[in-house]
Scaffold this motif. Sequence first.
Motif, mmCIF file in Angstrom:
data_model
loop_
_atom_site.group_PDB
_atom_site.id
_atom_site.type_symbol
_atom_site.label_atom_id
_atom_site.label_comp_id
_atom_site.label_asym_id
_atom_site.label_seq_id
_atom_site.Cartn_x
_atom_site.Cartn_y
_atom_site.Cartn_z
ATOM 1 N N GLU A 199 27.516 40.333 21.902
ATOM 2 C CA GLU A 199 27.386 41.500 21.022
ATOM 3 C C GLU A 199 28.746 42.121 20.717
ATOM 4 O OE1 GLU A 199 24.845 42.817 19.406
ATOM 5 O OE2 GLU A 199 23.145 41.809 20.344
ATOM 6 N N ALA A 200 29.580 42.252 21.739
ATOM 7 C CA ALA A 200 30.906 42.837 21.522
ATOM 8 C C ALA A 200 31.740 41.977 20.564
ATOM 9 C CB ALA A 200 31.634 43.008 22.855
ATOM 10 N N LEU A 201 31.730 40.673 20.786
ATOM 11 C CA LEU A 201 32.483 39.777 19.900
ATOM 12 C C LEU A 201 31.904 39.783 18.491
ATOM 13 C CD1 LEU A 201 33.001 36.812 22.389
ATOM 14 C CD2 LEU A 201 34.798 38.320 21.466
ATOM 15 N N PHE A 202 30.596 39.836 18.375
ATOM 16 C CA PHE A 202 29.929 39.849 17.070
ATOM 17 C C PHE A 202 30.288 41.112 16.284
ATOM 18 C CE2 PHE A 202 26.427 40.345 14.096
ATOM 19 C CZ PHE A 202 26.183 39.048 13.679
ATOM 20 N N ARG A 203 30.246 42.241 16.970
ATOM 21 C CA ARG A 203 30.467 43.528 16.292
ATOM 22 C C ARG A 203 31.934 43.831 16.009
ATOM 23 N NH1 ARG A 203 26.540 47.505 19.809
ATOM 24 N NH2 ARG A 203 24.663 46.252 19.541
ATOM 25 N N HIS A 204 32.829 43.376 16.878
ATOM 26 C CA HIS A 204 34.208 43.847 16.797
ATOM 27 C C HIS A 204 35.229 42.777 16.447
ATOM 28 C CE1 HIS A 204 32.786 47.675 18.207
ATOM 29 N NE2 HIS A 204 32.181 47.072 19.218
ATOM 30 N N THR A 205 34.757 41.599 16.060
ATOM 31 C CA THR A 205 35.682 40.554 15.624
ATOM 32 C C THR A 205 35.090 39.846 14.408
ATOM 33 O OG1 THR A 205 34.740 38.685 16.866
ATOM 34 C CG2 THR A 205 36.314 40.111 18.052
ATOM 35 N N GLU A 206 35.874 39.026 13.809
ATOM 36 C CA GLU A 206 35.410 38.186 12.695
ATOM 37 C C GLU A 206 35.246 36.742 13.142
ATOM 38 O OE1 GLU A 206 34.494 39.405 9.700
ATOM 39 O OE2 GLU A 206 34.888 41.347 10.630
ATOM 40 N N LYS A 207 35.144 36.530 14.454
ATOM 41 C CA LYS A 207 35.014 35.176 14.992
ATOM 42 C C LYS A 207 33.766 34.486 14.438
ATOM 43 C CE LYS A 207 37.376 35.948 19.395
ATOM 44 N NZ LYS A 207 38.363 34.892 19.374
ATOM 45 N N SER A 208 33.814 33.159 14.419
ATOM 46 C CA SER A 208 32.672 32.365 13.966
ATOM 47 C C SER A 208 31.569 32.406 15.021
ATOM 48 C CB SER A 208 33.097 30.917 13.733
ATOM 49 O OG SER A 208 33.387 30.289 14.976
ATOM 50 N N ALA A 209 30.388 31.971 14.624
ATOM 51 C CA ALA A 209 29.264 31.910 15.562
ATOM 52 C C ALA A 209 29.627 31.053 16.771
ATOM 53 C CB ALA A 209 28.017 31.365 14.863
ATOM 54 N N ARG A 210 30.281 29.923 16.532
ATOM 55 C CA ARG A 210 30.672 29.038 17.639
ATOM 56 C C ARG A 210 31.675 29.716 18.570
ATOM 57 N NH1 ARG A 210 30.230 23.425 18.241
ATOM 58 N NH2 ARG A 210 31.461 22.702 20.004
ATOM 59 N N GLU A 211 32.667 30.379 18.017
ATOM 60 C CA GLU A 211 33.665 31.064 18.845
ATOM 61 C C GLU A 211 33.023 32.179 19.671
ATOM 62 O OE1 GLU A 211 37.742 30.693 16.213
ATOM 63 O OE2 GLU A 211 36.158 32.050 15.508
ATOM 64 N N ILE A 247 21.732 30.712 28.443
ATOM 65 C CA ILE A 247 21.629 30.202 27.081
ATOM 66 C C ILE A 247 21.923 31.364 26.150
ATOM 67 C CG2 ILE A 247 20.135 29.162 25.323
ATOM 68 C CD1 ILE A 247 20.507 27.300 27.705
ATOM 69 N N ILE A 248 22.736 31.129 25.132
ATOM 70 C CA ILE A 248 22.993 32.150 24.111
ATOM 71 C C ILE A 248 22.856 31.516 22.738
ATOM 72 C CG2 ILE A 248 25.495 31.800 24.087
ATOM 73 C CD1 ILE A 248 25.701 34.915 23.620
ATOM 74 N N ALA A 249 22.331 32.282 21.803
ATOM 75 C CA ALA A 249 22.256 31.860 20.404
ATOM 76 C C ALA A 249 22.958 32.920 19.561
ATOM 77 C CB ALA A 249 20.819 31.701 19.955
ATOM 78 N N VAL A 250 23.748 32.452 18.605
ATOM 79 C CA VAL A 250 24.492 33.338 17.715
ATOM 80 C C VAL A 250 24.312 32.834 16.285
ATOM 81 C CG1 VAL A 250 26.750 34.301 17.121
ATOM 82 C CG2 VAL A 250 26.222 33.755 19.510
ATOM 83 N N CYS A 251 23.964 33.751 15.393
ATOM 84 C CA CYS A 251 23.807 33.418 13.981
ATOM 85 C C CYS A 251 24.761 34.299 13.172
ATOM 86 C CB CYS A 251 22.359 33.644 13.551
ATOM 87 S SG CYS A 251 22.020 33.116 11.872
ATOM 88 N N ARG A 252 25.680 33.656 12.462
ATOM 89 C CA ARG A 252 26.634 34.391 11.633
ATOM 90 C C ARG A 252 27.068 33.496 10.479
ATOM 91 N NH1 ARG A 252 31.798 37.651 13.824
ATOM 92 N NH2 ARG A 252 30.576 39.462 13.269
ATOM 93 N N ASP A 253 27.152 34.082 9.295
ATOM 94 C CA ASP A 253 27.646 33.381 8.105
ATOM 95 C C ASP A 253 26.907 32.066 7.863
ATOM 96 O OD1 ASP A 253 29.512 35.435 7.755
ATOM 97 O OD2 ASP A 253 30.999 34.415 8.992
ATOM 98 N N ASN A 254 25.574 32.115 7.933
ATOM 99 C CA ASN A 254 24.720 30.945 7.683
ATOM 100 C C ASN A 254 24.956 29.791 8.646
ATOM 101 O OD1 ASN A 254 23.399 32.179 5.471
ATOM 102 N ND2 ASN A 254 25.172 31.685 4.191
ATOM 103 N N LYS A 255 25.505 30.068 9.802
ATOM 104 C CA LYS A 255 25.659 29.082 10.880
ATOM 105 C C LYS A 255 24.975 29.646 12.107
ATOM 106 C CE LYS A 255 29.268 26.497 9.212
ATOM 107 N NZ LYS A 255 29.160 25.189 8.775
#
Length: 178
Positions: A140-152, A9-17
Amino acid sequence: MENFHGTTIIAVCRDNKTVVAGDGQVTLGSAVVKHGARKVRRIYKNKIVVGFAGATADALTLSEKLEAKLEAFGGNLTRAAVELARDWRTDRMLRRLEAMMIAASDESIYLLSGTGDIIEPDSGVIAIGSGSVAAQAAGEALFRHTEKSAREIAEGAMEIASGLCVYTNSQFTIEEIG
């Protein structure tokens, strides 16, 4: 009888999503007994998403207990999580439950465990289960080094975890709020 294993299970919070994603595989020993289990679901008027790892009946019990706490505290996830963790540690029946849970709103993410842990991640990413290390690292890598959405980010991290963890498959349940 052998124990049931695994999940991711993973949870990601970015840009109010906020996105919570989980795989669908259930194994018994070395055999896959289910491919499409639903380990991520919405509770409390569809405002909170939970994902769980561990014994299914135990996880569902925790989900019900969290929803009752949310009702008691007007949907305040932080307060409900603290009260659930307190009960989990002190109640004789709950103490025996073998599960972990991620609970997420559009504003916050918490990992809850039977040891009384309530962990809010420093970044917007947290994972649990057998594939959690792979999912967490990829997320973490995708969060820190890309501008991808929380879903992506969640989908990408789960794809990587499913390629590395034998207890994680690629049939994902994904819930998004916010």
